[in-house]
Design an enzyme around this catalytic site. Structure first.
Site, PDB file in Angstrom:
ATOM      1  N   HIS A   1      71.658  32.004  25.966  1.00 44.93           N
ATOM      2  CA  HIS A   1      72.265  31.956  27.359  1.00 44.93           C
ATOM      3  C   HIS A   1      73.154  34.003  26.744  1.00 44.93           C
ATOM      4  CE1 HIS A   1      75.149  30.024  30.255  1.00 44.93           C
ATOM      5  NE2 HIS A   1      74.823  31.155  30.518  1.00 44.93           N
TER       6      HIS A   1
ATOM      7  N   ASP B   1      68.202  26.150  38.009  1.00 47.94           N
ATOM      8  CA  ASP B   1      68.312  26.884  36.803  1.00 47.94           C
ATOM      9  C   ASP B   1      70.245  26.719  36.655  1.00 47.94           C
ATOM     10  OD1 ASP B   1      69.274  29.840  35.452  1.00 47.94           O
ATOM     11  OD2 ASP B   1      70.663  28.568  35.120  1.00 47.94           O
TER      12      ASP B   1
ATOM     13  N   LYS C   1      69.742  27.060  28.790  1.00 48.86           N
ATOM     14  CA  LYS C   1      69.627  27.709  27.868  1.00 48.86           C
ATOM     15  C   LYS C   1      70.492  26.668  27.133  1.00 48.86           C
ATOM     16  CE  LYS C   1      71.049  30.475  32.240  1.00 48.86           C
ATOM     17  NZ  LYS C   1      71.508  28.878  33.114  1.00 48.86           N
TER      18      LYS C   1
ATOM     19  N   TYR D   1      76.648  24.213  31.261  1.00 49.42           N
ATOM     20  CA  TYR D   1      76.826  23.977  31.934  1.00 49.42           C
ATOM     21  C   TYR D   1      77.804  22.821  32.206  1.00 49.42           C
ATOM     22  CZ  TYR D   1      74.686  28.497  33.709  1.00 49.42           C
ATOM     23  OH  TYR D   1      74.293  29.439  33.901  1.00 49.42           O
TER      24      TYR D   1
END
Length: 277
Positions: free
Chosen positions: A112, A49, A79, A54
């Site tokens: 998200h 994930d 996401k 990120y």
């Protein structure tokens, strides 16, 4: 402990499987993320994930390639971030994520956050529906959605999310959202499943861990599993990855569950979805 441990899978409302335990990749940079993915897949994980936010999608893709595990055996989630809400914006953001990952498709693409103040999550969801129909995401879902956000999607769009990824741990059990997800056939996926480390401070969890000769992390992950959650604990340490996956040869009893239910404080470690953004 076995060298590799393969978690069971749950079935989404679109009929596709998702491993019940995956590896969360929030935090590591590209280099560390690549190493984490290689180690996780060698351990037995088959679900990774990540997210555009990120900033390590390229590292995740590199780790997938280095692992030499066939692509179809690994469930990959990413996401769309809030800056890219909107129909056209989300389509472009997905293209960037797919390029960064170096993949032809992802297994699961999520919104998200709903960002209700922006009020663009319905258009964003329509973009995800387009991506799904084009075959570039096998499944689509959401993250941090409250029931009223989901009800609006149900009313204004065509396809229901398969997953709602929410903050969920013993200190914040998010029962109302979990129950709504279950009623609507949506799997609950837990982020921050260990409460960003807060669970390790709990004397009650330490007692349960001692009782079962397990770690606190294993007790909490087992609790998630028995609730029927999909869970994505973070780790970059191979031994900790193995520990987090090794939770299928013991069970919690009703007293254990009662004790954990009583750890609810209502305190989030992250943002409130109704206020964030």
């Amino acid at each position: 402990m076995p060298t590799t441990l393969h978690p069971p899978v749950l079935v989404q409302n679109d009929g596709l499987p998702i491993p019940q335990i995956g590896l969360g990749i929030y935090g590591p940079d590209d280099n560390e993320a690549a190493d984490a993915v290689v180690n996780a897949l060698a351990t037995g994980y088959r679900s990774i994930d990540t997210a555009a936010f990120y900033l390590n999608e390229a590292g995740v893709g590199e780790g997938l390639r280095r692992s030499c595990i066939p692509r179809e055996e690994v469930h990959v989630t990413t996401k769309v971030w809030g800056d890219d809400h909107g129909y056209d914006e989300a389509l472009k953001a997905f293209d960037r994520s797919l390029s960064s990952l170096g993949l032809e498709y992802v297994d699961l693409y999520l919104i998200h956050w709903p960002l209700p103040a922006k009020d663009r999550y319905v258009d964003t969801w329509r973009a995800l529906e387009r991506i799904l129909r084009d075959g570039r995401a096998k499944s689509i879902g959401v993250s941090n959605f409250q029931p009223h956000h989901l009800e609006r999607l149900f009313a204004d769009t065509e396809i229901r999310p398969v997953v709602n990824q929410i903050e969920l741990h013993p200190g914040f059990q998010n029962e109302a959202v979990r129950e709504f997800n279950a009623e609507q056939g949506i799997l609950t996926q837990a982020w921050s499943p260990l409460g960003r480390g807060r669970v390790f401070e709990s004397a009650d969890l330490m007692k349960i861990a001692q009782k079962h000769s397990r770690s606190v992390a294993q007790i909490v992950i087992r609790w998630h599993v028995e609730l029927g959650n999909v869970v994505i604990p973070k780790s970059v340490t191979p031994e900790r990855m193995k520990e987090n996956l090794n939770v299928f040869d013991f069970t919690l009893d009703e007293n254990d569950h009662k004790t954990i239910r009583n750890l609810e404080t209502g305190a989030r470690t992250g943002d409130n979805p109704d206020l964030f953004g």
